[in-house]
Motif scaffolding. Structure first.
Motif, short mmCIF file in Angstrom:
data_model
loop_
_atom_site.label_atom_id
_atom_site.label_comp_id
_atom_site.label_asym_id
_atom_site.label_seq_id
_atom_site.Cartn_x
_atom_site.Cartn_y
_atom_site.Cartn_z
N THR A 73 -9.14 2.24 -6.31
CA THR A 73 -9.79 2.11 -7.61
C THR A 73 -10.37 3.45 -8.08
O THR A 73 -10.21 3.84 -9.24
CB THR A 73 -10.91 1.06 -7.56
N TYR A 76 -7.51 5.85 -9.08
CA TYR A 76 -6.93 5.47 -10.37
C TYR A 76 -7.85 5.89 -11.51
O TYR A 76 -7.39 6.41 -12.54
CB TYR A 76 -6.70 3.96 -10.40
N LEU A 121 -0.74 1.76 -6.82
CA LEU A 121 0.17 0.64 -7.06
C LEU A 121 0.57 -0.01 -5.75
O LEU A 121 0.63 -1.25 -5.65
CB LEU A 121 1.41 1.12 -7.81
N TYR A 124 -2.23 -2.19 -4.63
CA TYR A 124 -2.31 -3.41 -5.45
C TYR A 124 -1.24 -4.42 -5.03
O TYR A 124 -1.51 -5.63 -4.92
CB TYR A 124 -2.15 -3.06 -6.93
N THR A 141 1.31 -5.20 -12.92
CA THR A 141 1.60 -3.85 -12.42
C THR A 141 2.16 -2.95 -13.53
O THR A 141 1.96 -1.74 -13.50
CB THR A 141 2.60 -3.91 -11.26
N HIS A 144 -0.75 -1.57 -15.11
CA HIS A 144 -1.34 -0.57 -14.20
C HIS A 144 -0.67 0.79 -14.37
O HIS A 144 -1.36 1.83 -14.41
CB HIS A 144 -1.17 -1.07 -12.76
#
Length: 373
Positions: A73, A76, A121, A124, A141, A144
């Motif tokens: 997190t 990102y 990714l 996730y 995704t 994302h």
């Protein structure tokens, strides 16, 4: 402190092949800039970037790759902030705003983002593995990856946008994307591509992208737009063709030294290699890349968990796609997108981030077995 026994698994063959390409790249950059005083310092700068990149490789490999997943997190968020800073304050160079000046170094967040996207990714997908194969996961995704892609598109940086899509597709496919979903995406992607080209042609800012694609699909050698858009391609084809079997010799290539071939130390460095070292030299470079990609995919097979496997798969896909795109564009098999030739093309952000990617692979390799006490 990293357990000393872990270093027994360090892939020195992979590092050696990468280092060989990096040193060869510095030599080619020096040759490509011999007759240009403005670019005289590029080879020395690339050598400094190599030192920085190798240090980053060691540091990244020392950190347990699972910690990058735990920080997904934050990583990102950092990527989005850096891309927003580029959009807001980055200076325009050759029609693009992609770099954040940091002293003598220009940071290109879209380059670093390639591997951040793999880490975030991949994390996730692993944490939502129960949704594998569902269309809902595909959409989530896609968002994302789509947010940073949108920010990169306005730099503009078409090659990175395409690469982010390739990363997304490869990781989802490895997690069990359904073939029917792939067909739907292919149809949607084709429609979006056509609309994108038409929109680019109607925009002053992105017209060059549309013209590049249009001229590639429907070349008209008699048009001024074709001659302007394909000058570099034509010179690259001349350089490759005149290289013959063994080339004209290091620092002796007329296309390179007389500057007929532009951006010969970046986008078209493969044409410079083929011109000065011929077919034999070009094939040896390609085989070295094949060996590197093989070692990375081998690391994916050895990975002790799915997250490590996705990291190696993602890094291998990035290198394979960049190599393929760069060489294919030099041979006029694909439109020129500005993709670098990994480890060889001049560029600090590119070289350092590719070495960071190798560091991620080494981190997975070092920990593919339980620590022996």
């Amino acid at each position: 402190m990293l357990n000393a026994k872990l270093w027994r698994h360090f892939d020195f063959w992979l590092l050696g092949a990468v280092l060989l390409l990096c040193l060869f790249g510095i030599a080619m950059i020096r040759s490509a800039t011999l007759t240009n005083e403005v670019l005289a310092d590029t080879a020395n700068r690339q050598a400094l970037f190599l030192g920085l990149g190798l240090a980053a490789l060691i540091v990244v490999s020392m950190v347990d790759y699972r910690l990058y997943g735990a920080a997904a997190t934050s990583l990102y968020t950092i990527l989005l902030i850096l891309l927003a800073i580029v959009w807001l304050i980055a200076p325009t160079v050759f029609g693009a705003s992609r770099w954040i000046p940091i002293g003598a170094y220009n940071l290109q967040p879209s380059e670093l983002g390639k591997f951040i996207i793999i880490l975030t990714l991949g994390h996730y997908l692993i944490t939502h593995a129960e949704e594998a194969g569902r269309f809902s996961l595909l959409v989530k995704t896609l968002v994302h990856v789509g947010v940073p892609v949108l920010l990169i598109l306005f730099q503009p940086d078409l090659s990175s946008c395409i690469l982010y899509g390739v990363i997304w597709l490869s990781l989802l496919w490895s997690m069990g994307m359904r073939f029917s979903h792939l067909l739907v995406l292919t149809g949607v992607g084709a429609v979006v591509a056509v609309i994108g080209v038409l929109a680019a042609l109607a925009s002053d800012e992105f017209r060059y992208i549309g013209l590049r694609v249009l001229n590639f699909l429907y070349p008209d050698p008699n048009s001024q737009q074709y001659r302007e858009s394909f000058y570099n391609i034509n010179q690259a084809l001349i350089a490759v063709g005149s290289g013959g079997w063994t080339g004209e010799g290091y620092g002796q290539g007329s296309q390179v030294q007389l500057r007929f071939l532009k951006v010969r130390h970046t986008d078209f460095i493969f044409a410079s290699i083929a011109h000065e070292f011929g077919f034999v030299g070009a094939v040896l470079v390609i085989l070295t890349f094949v060996f590197i990609i093989f070692r990375i995919y081998r690391a994916a097979q050895l990975a002790r968990d799915p997250y490590g496997r996705l990291i190696c798969l993602g890094v291998g896909t990035v290198i394979f796609f960049e190599v393929f795109t760069n060489i294919a564009s030099n041979l006029n098999l694909l439109p020129v997108t500005g993709a670098p030739l990994p480890f060889i093309s001049y560029g600090g952000s590119s070289l350092v981030t590719f070495l960071v990617g190798i560091g991620l692979v080494q981190s997975v390799i070092l920990r593919h077995k339980e620590i022996e006490f």
